[in-house]
Design a protein around this motif. Structure first.
Motif, mmCIF file in Angstrom:
data_model
loop_
_atom_site.group_PDB
_atom_site.id
_atom_site.type_symbol
_atom_site.label_atom_id
_atom_site.label_comp_id
_atom_site.label_asym_id
_atom_site.label_seq_id
_atom_site.Cartn_x
_atom_site.Cartn_y
_atom_site.Cartn_z
ATOM 1 N N ASN A 38 0.253 -1.133 -0.040
ATOM 2 C CA ASN A 38 -0.256 0.028 0.323
ATOM 3 C C ASN A 38 1.403 1.019 -0.236
ATOM 4 O O ASN A 38 0.068 2.901 -0.378
ATOM 5 N N THR A 130 -6.533 0.877 -0.540
ATOM 6 C CA THR A 130 -5.766 0.959 -1.544
ATOM 7 C C THR A 130 -6.147 -0.198 -2.514
ATOM 8 O O THR A 130 -5.378 -0.714 -3.638
ATOM 9 N N THR A 239 -5.064 3.037 8.603
ATOM 10 C CA THR A 239 -4.660 1.367 7.764
ATOM 11 C C THR A 239 -3.943 0.135 9.262
ATOM 12 O O THR A 239 -4.906 0.667 10.121
HETATM 13 P P1 IMP Z 1 -4.820 0.433 3.346
HETATM 14 O O1 IMP Z 1 -3.576 0.362 3.919
HETATM 15 O O2 IMP Z 1 -4.585 -0.356 2.043
HETATM 16 O O3 IMP Z 1 -5.982 -0.445 4.089
HETATM 17 O O4 IMP Z 1 -5.947 1.229 3.369
HETATM 18 C C1 IMP Z 1 -6.655 2.259 3.908
HETATM 19 C C2 IMP Z 1 -5.758 4.490 4.150
HETATM 20 O O5 IMP Z 1 -4.454 4.475 4.808
HETATM 21 C C3 IMP Z 1 -6.064 4.139 2.746
HETATM 22 O O6 IMP Z 1 -7.067 5.868 3.157
HETATM 23 C C4 IMP Z 1 -5.516 5.145 2.065
HETATM 24 O O7 IMP Z 1 -5.241 5.801 0.769
HETATM 25 C C5 IMP Z 1 -3.779 4.929 2.866
HETATM 26 N N1 IMP Z 1 -2.993 4.382 2.627
HETATM 27 C C6 IMP Z 1 -2.009 3.334 2.943
HETATM 28 N N2 IMP Z 1 -0.727 3.491 2.404
HETATM 29 C C7 IMP Z 1 -0.905 4.949 2.264
HETATM 30 C C8 IMP Z 1 0.165 5.130 1.901
HETATM 31 O O8 IMP Z 1 1.891 4.511 1.407
HETATM 32 N N3 IMP Z 1 0.175 6.640 2.211
HETATM 33 C C9 IMP Z 1 -1.026 7.835 2.023
HETATM 34 N N4 IMP Z 1 -2.015 6.036 2.312
HETATM 35 C C10 IMP Z 1 -2.060 5.367 2.380
#
Ligand code: IMP
Length: 431
Positions: A38, A130, A239
């Motif tokens: 991510n 993501t 996250t």
């Molecule tokens: P996940 O990590 O894919 O589960 O996403 C959860 C939240 O974290 C979402 O709002 C994503 O856009 C954010 N997110 C995850 N990784 C990043 C990163 O590396 N930069 C910025 N936002 C992130």
């Protein structure tokens, strides 16, 4: 005490990768402690742009060992793609300098599918993940049914993958109405990933300790940012891992007494991808100007998903919070150059919540959603700062902006970046 932790103080994308890259030059080991693909780190070296998702940005330094710690979740196919991409560009990615923790968890093909299905089923209340399977993989870790990198060494690894797919097929089919995955085919794929990745699998906690005990320096590289932390971020819009400095200890398997510096990285303004509260967001021309057009790789579009980032004024209430929960010893401000030509520059240093003026993150019955930002206006500058290398090269108003932040946060600002190139750094203080 030679362990330094680099941590994002906002919602990720603060420019940690390039600062890590800079600090990696004097480190013996760079170890990433949380998250998965991510994350997206952009490192620019001599005109070459490297976009890394899993492998620590220290890999571009020739004499540094790179570690992916137990706190991470690893998509094996993506890791192999990254290894191959770096190798093709002449970077040594052999197992002697790239290590994968036995305890890191594996992402399997059903994790991204479940991530997407969960998001869709949330309707308007999506998190904006993501969709890389990060949350579902950490869910399996917490439920104690995940597969780990160390399992790739077991003779029955393929069988375990087969069983995991078969069991998750029930959820895919019966709960989400999706097509089942082929357990045999995925087991074969993962056997082949395991063949290639096994040489990288190591007891990385022991390796980190070995470097520390022999007087070497370790840089712990965070991913995402403080406000995305599962425990201390803007839950549920977070996250599923621990990006804060404490996550470095659990994610790498080291104790707090080893820590020397906790270096917080903050962008000179605020950005966020995905949903969730963002009190200083600017939807008009200021937000557009901060975001950039997308023509440059360092404009505010997600490295991983390409999504335009939400942009707004710097929020010092949140930065003060980040200084506290991470125990910051130093601060680095990135993208100072982007603020040029905005006048006045607004900086949020308090909120009004339910008629009350507060200078900390609201808690109890009130949430960040209800926070109305209160701004201090500071004078801007019109001259370019991209060639500045010392404080005296900066316009007085740019210095004033940095001094205001430092005074409000009470953490020394040691560096400010004024452009994407390695050398575009202003040194403001000592470590
Ligand atoms: P996940 O990590 O894919 O589960 O996403 C959860 C939240 O974290 C979402 O709002 C994503 O856009 C954010 N997110 C995850 N990784 C990043 C990163 O590396 N930069 C910025 N936002 C992130």
């Amino acid at each position: 005490m030679p362990l330094s932790i680099v941590v994002g103080t906002q919602w990720g994308d603060e420019g940690k990768g390039r600062i890590t890259d800079l600090l990696a030059a004097e480190a013996d080991m760079v170890a990433r402690y949380s998250g998965g693909d991510n994350a997206g780190h952009t490192v620019t070296v001599g005109g070459q742009i490297f976009k890394l998702h899993l492998i620590p940005s220290g890999i571009v330094q020739p004499n540094t060992i790179s570690v992916m710690g137990a706190g991470m979740v690893i998509n094996p196919q993506r890791l192999l793609d990254e290894i191959d991409g770096l190798t093709a560009r002449g970077i040594d990615t052999s197992p002697s300098r790239l290590k994968l923790s036995t305890g890191s968890h594996l992402i399997l093909p059903f994790h991204p599918l479940l991530d997407g299905a969960d998001e869709t089923s949330r309707g308007r209340a999506t998190i904006g993940t993501t969709r890389r399977g990060i949350g579902p993989s950490y869910t399996d870790k917490a439920a104690r049914c995940g597969l780990r990198a160390g399992d790739m060494l077991a003779p029955d690894f393929g069988q375990r993958v087969f069983e995991a797919v078969r069991s998750k097929n029930r959820i895919l089919v019966e709960i989400y109405g999706l097509a089942p995955l082929d357990p045999e085919q995925i087991a074969d794929e993962y056997r082949s990933h395991a063949n290639r990745l096994s040489p990288y699998v190591a007891d990385t906690s022991a390796q980190v300790h070995r470097v520390l005990r022999s007087g070497g320096r370790v840089l712990a590289e965070g991913a995402q940012g403080t406000l995305l932390d599962l425990d201390h971020g803007t839950y549920p819009y977070v996250t599923s891992s621990s990006p804060i400095a404490g996550g470095a200890l659990t994610g790498l398997g080291v104790g707090p007494r080893e820590v020397d510096r906790v270096i917080g990285i903050a962008k000179a303004f605020q950005t966020r991808v995905g949903k969730g509260p963002m009190p200083t967001e600017q939807l008009g021309p200021v937000g557009d100007m901060l975001r950039g057009t997308g023509e440059n790789p360092w404009d505010e579009y997600g490295t991983t998903t390409g999504r335009p980032r939400r942009c707004g004024w710097l929020d010092l209430v949140l930065l003060r919070y980040a200084a506290r929960v991470n125990g910051l010893t130093h601060l680095v401000i990135t993208k100072l150059d982007v603020l040029g030509s905005l006048d006045p520059l607004r900086v949020c240093n308090a909120y009004r919540v339910a008629g009350q003026l507060i200078d900390s993150v609201p808690f109890g019955p009130h949430t960040l959603d209800q926070a109305e930002p209160l701004y201090a206006d500071l004078p801007g500058w019109t001259e370019s700062v991209t060639n500045a290398r010392t404080a005296s090269d900066l316009p007085p108003t740019a210095r004033q902006y940095l001094e205001f932040i430092q005074q409000q946060i009470d953490v020394p600002i040691v560096l400010a970046s004024v452009g994407p190139q390695r050398e575009q750094i202003v040194r403001l203080g000592d470590w």
